[in-house]
Design an enzyme around this catalytic site. Structure first.
Site, PDB file in Angstrom:
ATOM      1  N   HIS A  85     -41.888  25.624  32.297  1.00  0.00           N
ATOM      2  CA  HIS A  85     -43.025  26.563  32.275  1.00  0.00           C
ATOM      3  C   HIS A  85     -43.942  26.331  33.471  1.00  0.00           C
ATOM      4  O   HIS A  85     -44.376  27.284  34.127  1.00  0.00           O
ATOM      5  CB  HIS A  85     -43.861  26.364  31.000  1.00  0.00           C
ATOM      6  N   SER A  87     -38.413  24.549  25.254  1.00  0.00           N
ATOM      7  CA  SER A  87     -39.285  23.939  24.249  1.00  0.00           C
ATOM      8  C   SER A  87     -38.501  23.596  22.994  1.00  0.00           C
ATOM      9  O   SER A  87     -38.741  22.565  22.360  1.00  0.00           O
ATOM     10  CB  SER A  87     -40.425  24.898  23.896  1.00  0.00           C
TER      11      SER A  87
END
Ligand code: PNS
Length: 157
Positions: free
Chosen positions: A16, A126
Site C-alpha cells: 500500500h 493484508s
C-alpha cells in the site's frame, strides 16, 4: 491535482505504501481514504486502521488520511479530488478495478489510475499478513513498524 487512494488497509502494508508514495509523486496531494467494504470482516477496527494509516504515512509529503463513509465518488467530490489511484498486483486485481473505475466514472466523471504493484511487493496482501501473523509467522518485512506493534497485541492476547 488531488488524488484519492482508497482502501480498507487491514492493515496497511509496504505494498500500500508503495502505491501511496508513487501516487504522491504524480499528484500535488493525496488523500488516503480509509473505508469499510461491507463484504469483508476486519481484524482492526475502523479507528485502528485509520490511525495506522496516518502513522505509516506521516513522513510522506502531501499525503493525508481521512475516513471514507459513503460513496467513494462523493468523497472525491467533497475533497476536490479528480482522480482515484489503485494498485493492481495482477490480472484479477486489474479486472476488479476496471469494473469499479468504469462505474465511478459513470457516476461523476472521476478518473481512475491503476498502478501495477512493484515486483517487490506484488505477493504482499493484508489478508496474507493477517493469516501469517495469526499463526505466529514473521511479517516484519511486509508491514511498517507501527503495524507490527499493534499486530502483536492483536494476535497474541
Ligand atoms: O479494496 P478494498 O480494501 O476492499 O476497498 C474498500 C473500499 C472502502 C475502498 C471500497 O469498498 C469502496 O470504494 N467503498 C466505497 C463505496 C463505493 O463507492 N462503492 C461503489 C464502488 S463502484
Amino acid at each position: 491535482m488531488k488524488a484519492v487512494v482508497p482502501g480498507s488497509f487491514d492493515p496497511i502494508t509496504h505494498g500500500h505504501l508503495d502505491v501511496i508514495s508513487r501516487a504522491a509523486a504524480i499528484f500535488d496531494s493525496v488523500i488516503v481514504a480509509v473505508g469499510v467494504n461491507s463484504s469483508k470482516s476486519y481484524l482492526f477496527d475502523f479507528g485502528e486502521r485509520l490511525d495506522l494509516v496516518r502513522q505509516a504515512c506521516s513522513d510522506l509529503r502531501g499525503v493525508t488520511a481521512e475516513p471514507l463513509d459513503g460513496l467513494l465518488v462523493d468523497f472525491c467530490t467533497a475533497h476536490g479530488a479528480t482522480a482515484i489511484v489503485k494498485g493492481a498486483r495482477g490480472s484479477t486485481d486489474f479486472d476488479y478495478e476496471v469494473g469499479m473505475a468504469r462505474m465511478n466514472h459513470a457516476l461523476t466523471g472521476v478518473e481512475t489510475v491503476v498502478l501495477p504493484a512493484s515486483t517487490q511487493w506484488s505477493y504482499v496482501s493484508s489478508t496474507l499478513v493477517r493469516q501469517i501473523a495469526s499463526l505466529g509467522g514473521d511479517v516484519t518485512a511486509f508491514v511498517p513498524d507501527v503495524v507490527i506493534e499493534r499486530l502483536e497485541r492483536k494476535v497474541q492476547p
